[in-house]
Write a protein that holds these residues in place. Structure first.
Motif, short mmCIF file in Angstrom:
data_model
loop_
_atom_site.label_atom_id
_atom_site.label_comp_id
_atom_site.label_asym_id
_atom_site.label_seq_id
_atom_site.Cartn_x
_atom_site.Cartn_y
_atom_site.Cartn_z
N LEU A 127 -6.10 4.62 -5.53
CA LEU A 127 -4.90 3.90 -5.09
C LEU A 127 -4.68 2.64 -5.93
N GLN A 177 0.74 7.09 -6.27
CA GLN A 177 -0.48 7.89 -6.36
C GLN A 177 -0.18 9.37 -6.11
N ARG A 178 0.63 9.66 -5.11
CA ARG A 178 0.98 11.06 -4.82
C ARG A 178 1.72 11.69 -5.99
N ASP A 219 0.83 -1.20 0.00
CA ASP A 219 0.00 0.00 0.00
C ASP A 219 0.87 1.25 0.00
N ASP A 246 -11.69 6.33 -4.00
CA ASP A 246 -10.93 5.79 -2.87
C ASP A 246 -11.70 5.84 -1.56
N ALA A 249 0.78 4.14 -2.69
CA ALA A 249 0.46 5.50 -2.25
C ALA A 249 1.50 6.51 -2.73
#
Length: 397
Positions: free
Chosen positions: A339, A327-328, A320, A370, A324
């Motif tokens: 995500l 994703q950022r 995860d 999300d 993440a």
């Protein structure tokens, strides 16, 4: 546009020598090859010798009907799916499927599955989903004038429930273990057409992955044949559809090569990676908690095995935290994605392999989907300049 289809049959992936009539769409896999433990999907076969040479010269754009000869009959009206952009980031290309009508790749699938329901004369459709698939199925059912029932999870994002209900669908929040039995009951007793899985291991709808082939057709127009394609993977319908599209381009002499396909799953589960490692068509795994709920599946489908194996690709598992971070970085470049969607870029980074040619990461859905989105409270700010200036300074402005 459904009269343009060159679809002729449904063919078993378990044994390609076994073919079935095109109608009705098969929603429980191939009966001849499946066992109580493993279900093999079917795919749609076409009269490839009748495909006109100019089909792939057409400009891409919304509405899958431009590719109608190589799709199941499109009885369902379009919502403007497909024609999504390719955005270059960090030296790779992101195929942004969040630009579809319900903000996910599932719109390509549901244009085909709802077409199957209409062609079969079904009184409505039913699906088990807590996210993208449910919203998309509800939208295409509404566009086609069909009732829709969605079996959802009680802990799915509240905004997704509202999203699905907005199309007039009936949402039934039930425990995950009850979804498939209830869906079977709705199919058997009400005659509704299932647009999600009914079998022990995932087969899904025979027409659905055909819609995903159009991603390959578009990529061919946008960037040629990539060296590699990284795909967020749950049950494997998406990665297989993209792979099939590229194999059709080669079969028709449009291209001479195909890309390597890489499945990108959460490290919390990863059934496709396990199946590939053990040489099995499908396996079940114990799934740990993951925020990438859209692809955190306990069992894989055989389609994903075919795509990765036959393309010479591989399976990548990401945490995860790794998803993440990807994703950022996507958001900082203007792409706000779920995500689960960021699994492709995370997988590419984690693999760390150099490729001799373009690399594409498929990003499947908007960040709106999300968990927890919209739950952060807005705290009023003192509008005095010293306070505002301090807030901006803290953000490096």
């Amino acid at each position: 546009m459904h009269g343009d289809s060159l679809a002729v049959a449904q063919r078993s992936l378990g044994d390609p020598s076994i073919a079935y009539p095109l109608w009705p769409p098969m929603t429980r896999g191939c009966p001849a090859t499946s066992t109580p433990e493993i279900a093999y999907p079917v795919e749609v076969d076409y009269a490839y010798d009748k495909v006109q040479a100019g089909l792939f010269d057409r400009e891409i754009g919304p509405d899958l009907a431009r590719w109608a000869p190589l799709l199941p009959p499109l009885h369902a009206p379009t919502l403007g799916e497909g024609g999504t952009p390719l955005v270059e980031i960090e030296g790779v290309f992101v195929k942004d499927e969040s630009r579809n009508p319900t903000w996910s790749h599932k719109d390509r699938l549901n244009r085909c599955t709802v077409s199957g329901a209409l062609g079969a004369g079904a009184p409505g459709i039913v699906a088990a989903s807590s996210g993208n698939h449910g919203a998309s199925a509800a939208a295409y059912a509404a566009r086609a004038g069909l009732p829709c029932v969605i079996l959802a999870s009680a802990d799915s994002p509240p905004a997704i429930g509202d999203f699905i209900r907005s199309y007039g669908a009936v949402v039934l929040p039930v425990p995950a273990a009850e979804r498939r039995p209830l869906m079977r009951r709705i199919v058997d007793e009400l005659g509704f057409h299932p647009v999600s899985n009914l079998s022990v291991t995932h087969t899904g709808h025979g027409f659905g992955p055909e819609g995903y082939k159009t991603i390959a057709y578009e990529l061919h127009r946008q960037v040629g044949v990539p060296a590699a394609v990284f795909v967020p993977t749950g049950y494997g319908e998406l990665i297989y559809g993209v792979w099939k599209g590229f194999t059709e381009l080669r079969r028709l002499g449009i291209t001479s090569a195909t890309p390597r396909m890489f499945s990108c799953e959460p490290a919390a589960g990863g059934p496709l990676a396990r199946a590939l490692a053990t040489g099995l068509p499908a396996v079940s795994v114990e799934v740990r908690e993951s925020l990438a709920y859209a692809i955190d599946c306990p069992v894989n489908g055989y389609r994903g095995v075919v795509a990765v194996r036959d393309s010479g690709g591989g399976a990548v598992l990401s945490t995860d935290e790794e998803m993440a971070a990807a994703q950022r970085d996507l958001a900082r470049r203007g792409l706000w994605h779920e995500l689960s969607s960021a699994a492709a870029l995370a997988g590419y980074r984690k693999l760390g392999e150099r490729f001799d040619g373009p690399v594409v990461c498929v990003s499947t859905s908007s960040g709106f989907k999300d968990l927890g989105v919209g739950s952060t409270p807005t705290v009023p700010l003192d509008p005095s300049w010293p306070v505002v200036r301090e807030v901006l300074r803290a953000r490096g402005i």
